[in-house]
Scaffold this motif. Structure first.
Motif, mmCIF file in Angstrom:
data_model
loop_
_atom_site.group_PDB
_atom_site.id
_atom_site.type_symbol
_atom_site.label_atom_id
_atom_site.label_comp_id
_atom_site.label_asym_id
_atom_site.label_seq_id
_atom_site.Cartn_x
_atom_site.Cartn_y
_atom_site.Cartn_z
ATOM 1 N N GLY A 1 0.794 -1.224 -0.041
ATOM 2 C CA GLY A 1 0.110 0.017 -0.044
ATOM 3 C C GLY A 1 0.751 1.252 -0.224
ATOM 4 N N TYR A 2 1.968 1.517 0.403
ATOM 5 C CA TYR A 2 2.855 2.548 0.928
ATOM 6 C C TYR A 2 3.347 2.794 -0.346
ATOM 7 N N VAL A 3 3.937 1.194 -1.119
ATOM 8 C CA VAL A 3 3.890 2.008 -2.528
ATOM 9 C C VAL A 3 3.351 2.678 -3.592
ATOM 10 N N ASP A 4 2.227 2.227 -3.646
ATOM 11 C CA ASP A 4 1.293 2.873 -4.288
ATOM 12 C C ASP A 4 0.715 4.875 -3.384
ATOM 13 N N GLN A 5 1.259 4.880 -2.427
ATOM 14 C CA GLN A 5 1.137 6.256 -1.821
ATOM 15 C C GLN A 5 2.129 7.046 -1.764
ATOM 16 N N TYR A 6 3.624 5.842 -1.995
ATOM 17 C CA TYR A 6 4.534 6.819 -2.985
ATOM 18 C C TYR A 6 4.326 7.027 -4.666
ATOM 19 N N ARG A 7 3.867 6.688 -5.185
ATOM 20 C CA ARG A 7 3.790 6.724 -5.897
ATOM 21 C C ARG A 7 2.742 8.003 -6.278
ATOM 22 N N LEU A 8 1.282 7.542 -5.779
ATOM 23 C CA LEU A 8 0.351 9.293 -5.772
ATOM 24 C C LEU A 8 1.514 9.784 -5.728
ATOM 25 N N ILE A 9 2.122 10.540 -4.698
ATOM 26 C CA ILE A 9 3.050 11.859 -3.818
ATOM 27 C C ILE A 9 3.412 12.097 -5.496
ATOM 28 N N ILE A 10 4.508 11.528 -5.898
ATOM 29 C CA ILE A 10 4.920 11.596 -6.497
ATOM 30 C C ILE A 10 4.077 12.127 -8.384
ATOM 31 N N GLN A 11 3.373 11.194 -8.241
ATOM 32 C CA GLN A 11 2.638 11.780 -9.724
ATOM 33 C C GLN A 11 2.064 12.988 -9.352
ATOM 34 N N LYS A 12 1.277 13.682 -8.334
ATOM 35 C CA LYS A 12 0.665 14.886 -7.988
ATOM 36 C C LYS A 12 1.489 16.218 -7.391
ATOM 37 N N LYS A 13 2.507 15.604 -7.352
ATOM 38 C CA LYS A 13 3.722 16.646 -6.532
ATOM 39 C C LYS A 13 3.352 17.271 -5.706
ATOM 40 N N SER A 14 3.100 16.347 -4.574
ATOM 41 C CA SER A 14 2.306 16.952 -3.663
ATOM 42 C C SER A 14 2.032 16.052 -2.651
ATOM 43 N N SER A 15 2.380 15.554 -1.567
ATOM 44 C CA SER A 15 2.652 15.064 0.091
ATOM 45 C C SER A 15 0.629 15.233 0.261
ATOM 46 N N ALA A 16 0.142 16.058 0.270
ATOM 47 C CA ALA A 16 -0.901 17.200 1.089
ATOM 48 C C ALA A 16 -1.707 15.826 0.947
ATOM 49 N N GLY A 17 -2.874 15.557 1.786
ATOM 50 C CA GLY A 17 -3.711 13.872 2.264
ATOM 51 C C GLY A 17 -2.927 13.158 3.162
ATOM 52 N N PHE A 18 -1.440 12.828 2.570
ATOM 53 C CA PHE A 18 -1.062 11.713 3.157
ATOM 54 C C PHE A 18 -0.426 12.590 5.087
ATOM 55 N N ASN A 19 -0.665 12.037 6.332
ATOM 56 C CA ASN A 19 0.030 12.665 7.372
ATOM 57 C C ASN A 19 1.235 12.007 7.536
ATOM 58 N N SER A 20 2.387 12.208 7.471
ATOM 59 C CA SER A 20 3.637 12.105 7.277
ATOM 60 C C SER A 20 3.504 10.963 9.038
ATOM 61 N N LYS A 21 3.365 11.848 10.475
ATOM 62 C CA LYS A 21 3.039 11.305 11.091
ATOM 63 C C LYS A 21 2.633 9.976 11.297
ATOM 64 N N THR A 22 1.738 9.048 10.387
ATOM 65 C CA THR A 22 1.934 7.541 9.858
ATOM 66 C C THR A 22 3.173 7.187 10.087
ATOM 67 N N CYS A 23 4.391 7.829 8.693
ATOM 68 C CA CYS A 23 5.239 7.196 9.072
ATOM 69 C C CYS A 23 6.426 6.572 10.570
ATOM 70 N N ALA A 24 6.557 8.133 11.537
ATOM 71 C CA ALA A 24 6.457 8.151 12.621
ATOM 72 C C ALA A 24 6.190 7.125 13.375
ATOM 73 N N ILE A 25 5.189 6.805 13.470
ATOM 74 C CA ILE A 25 4.035 5.728 14.538
ATOM 75 C C ILE A 25 4.620 4.473 13.761
ATOM 76 N N LEU A 26 4.413 4.129 12.381
ATOM 77 C CA LEU A 26 5.405 2.635 11.990
ATOM 78 C C LEU A 26 7.112 2.807 12.256
ATOM 79 N N LEU A 27 7.842 3.542 12.052
ATOM 80 C CA LEU A 27 9.061 3.670 12.686
ATOM 81 C C LEU A 27 9.154 3.666 13.893
#
Length: 295
Positions: free
Chosen positions: A20-46
């Motif tokens: 799922g995160y591979v698709d999120q990566y693709r979506l951010i690259i495609q839209k040139k924006s990380s808006a809509g994805f909460n970066s604290k998700t990465c913090a929790i997992l790390l």
């Protein structure tokens, strides 16, 4: 055959949650924006998976779960890099434009709303309707680093934070790993943090009244993956912390599924039509006041 099934099950446990995160990566690259994805998700997992590795060192449970933690840490470091890269564009329009694609009016209004939200964040305000006088109270919060935590400008800041965290936990483990209570606490903290994984995104969706910019495939991997993980934990007799974590995560995943349905254009259009049909009825029920003076 049982060995082959176990191997497939282990591979699915390690790499399944990453899809799922591979698709999120693709979506951010495609839209040139990380808006809509909460970066604290990465913090929790790390943070959760770093603690889980130390938990495994003190309590050697299934090796597949250790491999899953290592793979997830690598995946989140890559995702975090792209999130930071496309979040700090100085132009709000560039950050939030074309999140949903197309040029319809609903997409434009959403983009405008997100633009205003970003400008409010840059001004140090939590919400658009927050009075300017309250910003002084927020400055104290920012001063202590609570509000700005995990919202830094440079990727290196995140790596330094993770390095400090890992060093502190490593030193504590070096001196306290002989105590089973400490090892169990590591497990509780690790799985407790991980159980809140979908929560920031759930709150973010609720505050924005929408799910634009968040990958549906990520949600699918969360819901199906957490259902699968809960089954795997029970099947392999994993420590109780894993069962509790899986149950909480699956519950929050379900809430986000309902958010995707409720905030979808189809449901919103249905609500607007229903409100439009109700309005004339309410207008007809308004009593007409007589011009005749009371006697």
């Amino acid at each position: 055959m049982p060995d082959f099934a176990t191997t497939v099950l282990s591979i699915a446990m390690v790499f399944g949650p990453i899809i799922g995160y591979v698709d999120q990566y693709r979506l951010i690259i495609q839209k040139k924006s990380s808006a809509g994805f909460n970066s604290k998700t990465c913090a929790i997992l790390l943070f959760a998976n770093i603690l889980r590795i130390f938990f495994w060192l003190g309590k050697r449970f299934d090796t597949t779960l250790l491999a899953q933690s290592i793979a997830m840490i690598l995946a989140q470091l890559i995702l975090l890099h792209i999130v930071v890269r496309y979040r700090h564009d100085p132009s709000p329009t560039t950050l939030y434009s074309n999140l949903e694609g197309g040029g319809n009016s609903s997409s434009s209004s959403l983009s405008s709303l997100l633009d205003e939200q970003l400008e409010a964040e840059l001004d140090g305000r939590d919400t658009l309707d927050q009075p300017a006088s309250k910003s002084r109270h927020c400055s104290l919060w920012q001063w202590h680093g609570l509000k700005r935590f995990w919202s830094w400008e440079h990727y290196l800041d995140y790596l330094n934070c993770l390095l400090i965290f890992t060093t502190v936990v490593g030193v504590l483990y070096l001196f306290l790993h002989r105590f089973s209570v400490f090892v169990e606490i590591l497990g509780v903290l690790s799985l407790g943090i991980e159980s809140t994984l979908p929560l920031p995104q759930c709150i973010s969706n609720f505050m924005r009244k929408g799910t634009a910019g968040f990958s549906l495939l990520v949600l699918g991997s969360w819901f199906l993956g957490d259902s699968f993980k809960l089954f795997y934990f029970i099947h392999t007799h994993a420590p109780a912390q894993f069962d509790i974590c899986g149950g909480i995560q699956l519950g929050i995943d379900t809430v986000i599924v309902f958010q995707f349905i409720f905030y979808s254009s189809l449901v919103q259009s249905w609500w607007e039509k229903k409100a439009a049909r109700r309005q004339p009825l309410e207008d007809d029920q308004v009593p007409v006041l007589s011009d005749r003076p009371d006697i």
